[in-house]
Every structure is written in C-alpha cells, then in structure tokens.
Design an enzyme around this catalytic site. Structure first.
Site, PDB file in Angstrom:
ATOM      1  N   ASP A 209      -2.732   0.161   2.325  1.00  0.00           N
ATOM      2  CA  ASP A 209      -3.927   0.936   1.992  1.00  0.00           C
ATOM      3  C   ASP A 209      -4.501   1.449   3.307  1.00  0.00           C
ATOM      4  O   ASP A 209      -5.106   0.700   4.074  1.00  0.00           O
ATOM      5  CB  ASP A 209      -4.918   0.037   1.253  1.00  0.00           C
ATOM      6  CG  ASP A 209      -6.203   0.742   0.853  1.00  0.00           C
ATOM      7  OD1 ASP A 209      -6.512   1.821   1.395  1.00  0.00           O
ATOM      8  OD2 ASP A 209      -6.924   0.189   0.009  1.00  0.00           O
TER       9      ASP A 209
ATOM     10  N   GLU B  71      -6.964   3.922   4.946  1.00  0.00           N
ATOM     11  CA  GLU B  71      -8.107   4.810   4.752  1.00  0.00           C
ATOM     12  C   GLU B  71      -9.216   4.608   5.786  1.00  0.00           C
ATOM     13  O   GLU B  71     -10.290   5.166   5.644  1.00  0.00           O
ATOM     14  CB  GLU B  71      -8.665   4.661   3.342  1.00  0.00           C
ATOM     15  CG  GLU B  71      -9.030   3.241   2.946  1.00  0.00           C
ATOM     16  CD  GLU B  71      -9.485   3.128   1.498  1.00  0.00           C
ATOM     17  OE1 GLU B  71     -10.540   3.720   1.172  1.00  0.00           O
ATOM     18  OE2 GLU B  71      -8.804   2.447   0.710  1.00  0.00           O
TER      19      GLU B  71
ATOM     20  N   ASP C   6      -6.262  -0.985  -9.874  1.00  0.00           N
ATOM     21  CA  ASP C   6      -6.172  -1.814  -8.677  1.00  0.00           C
ATOM     22  C   ASP C   6      -7.392  -2.719  -8.671  1.00  0.00           C
ATOM     23  O   ASP C   6      -8.465  -2.332  -9.124  1.00  0.00           O
ATOM     24  CB  ASP C   6      -6.041  -0.980  -7.392  1.00  0.00           C
ATOM     25  CG  ASP C   6      -7.296  -0.226  -7.032  1.00  0.00           C
ATOM     26  OD1 ASP C   6      -8.060  -0.714  -6.184  1.00  0.00           O
ATOM     27  OD2 ASP C   6      -7.520   0.875  -7.596  1.00  0.00           O
TER      28      ASP C   6
END
Length: 183
Positions: A101, A103, A15
C-alpha cells in the site's frame, strides 16, 4: 486520459484493518463480498492487532483473502517486507498476492521512494514466491514515486474514488483491483 474499464465482470471485495472492529465474516460473505484484503501493519511500528483473527475469519467464511501493508518508505523496507512474509508465508491456494500500500512518500524524493519500493517488492516476491500487488494512485505514482516502468509486471490495485473508470498511472495499461470508494 488513460481511463480503463474492466474487460469483463467485476468481483466485489473489501479491505479491512483494526478500525473495523469485530467483523462477522459470515455476514461479509452473505453480503456478496468475495474477497478481503487484511492489513498486516503500518510500516514496522504498528502491527495490526486484528490481522490474525481477520485472516482466519475470512478463510473460515469462504472469503478469498489477501494481506496488505501500509508502506512507510522512510522506515527499513527489508524489515517491512519481512513482516509481510512472516504474516503470509507462501500464500495458500486461493489466497491473493501480498499488497504494498503505497500512498505516503514521507517527504522523500521519488528516487528514494522507488528504491524502497523495489527493495520491498523483490524481498516479498523472494519470500512468498508470488509477485506482489502495488496499491497506489495515478498522481502519487507519477509525482511521488517517479512512475518507474519496471513495476509494470506487478499487478495494480488502483486507488481512485470516482464513478468513472479509473485513470491509470503509467506504465500500467490495466488494473486487477480498483478501490472506487472509501466504504
């Protein structure tokens, strides 16, 4: 523990975001990396300036590509989803589904984070025609999102830096992608 190893062979990938600077995508492909996830944005406030060049570069080098968005649940989830949809549209044959994503809860309650996640997932699915992937970790998903079972239909990209098989968050029983290292 719910440690789950891959059922078969795994495929290496990376990534990337603008932090990687100039990428020679032919070298990425020659090194054996088969796919790359490219960051679209950090919430609504920062559009990754390398997204367009990385997106095209990966494709031109024959690297399977996907896009991810670092999600900020304290920013408008619909606006963030719209940024992703504008970046990838309906993924081309061979492209990977878009990724949320997840987090950083930004100090919000698990119910609020889960509701923002649902808004993003539903909007991106409607706009791209594919079910987005969720990138998260076991304890973050459990403690900061509340472990909602309704996301089990979304493929899991597991974040866990370990040499063991990943320890999955409920409700998932398998993973599609596993980030096992920061490099």
């Amino acid at each position: 523990l719910a440690r789950t190893c891959a059922a078969g062979a795994t495929t290496p990938g990376i990534d990337v975001s603008y932090y990687q600077g100039t990428i020679d995508w032919s070298k990425v492909a020659a090194a054996g990396y088969k796919f790359a996830f490219v960051r679209v944005s950090y919430g609504t406030t920062f559009h990754d300036p390398k997204f367009d060049s990385y997106w095209a570069g990966a494709k031109n080098a024959g690297v399977i590509r996907g896009a991810y968005q670092f999600f900020l649940p304290d920013q408008n989830a619909t606006s963030q989803a719209d940024i992703m949809v504008a970046a990838v549209g309906h993924p081309a044959p061979g492209d990977l589904p878009p990724v949320l994503d997840l987090e950083d809860a930004r100090g919000l309650s698990p119910a609020t984070v889960a509701a923002a996640t649902r808004t993003w997932v539903d909007r991106v699915k409607a706009g791209t025609g594919v079910n987005p992937i969720i990138y998260t970790g076991k304890y973050f998903w459990r403690d900061q999102v509340g472990g909602p079972a309704s996301f089990v239909v979304n493929p899991l990209w597991m974040a866990e830096y370990t040499t063991q098989c990943p320890d999955l968050p409920a409700p998932w029983g398998s993973w599609e992608f596993w980030q096992y290292s920061e490099s």
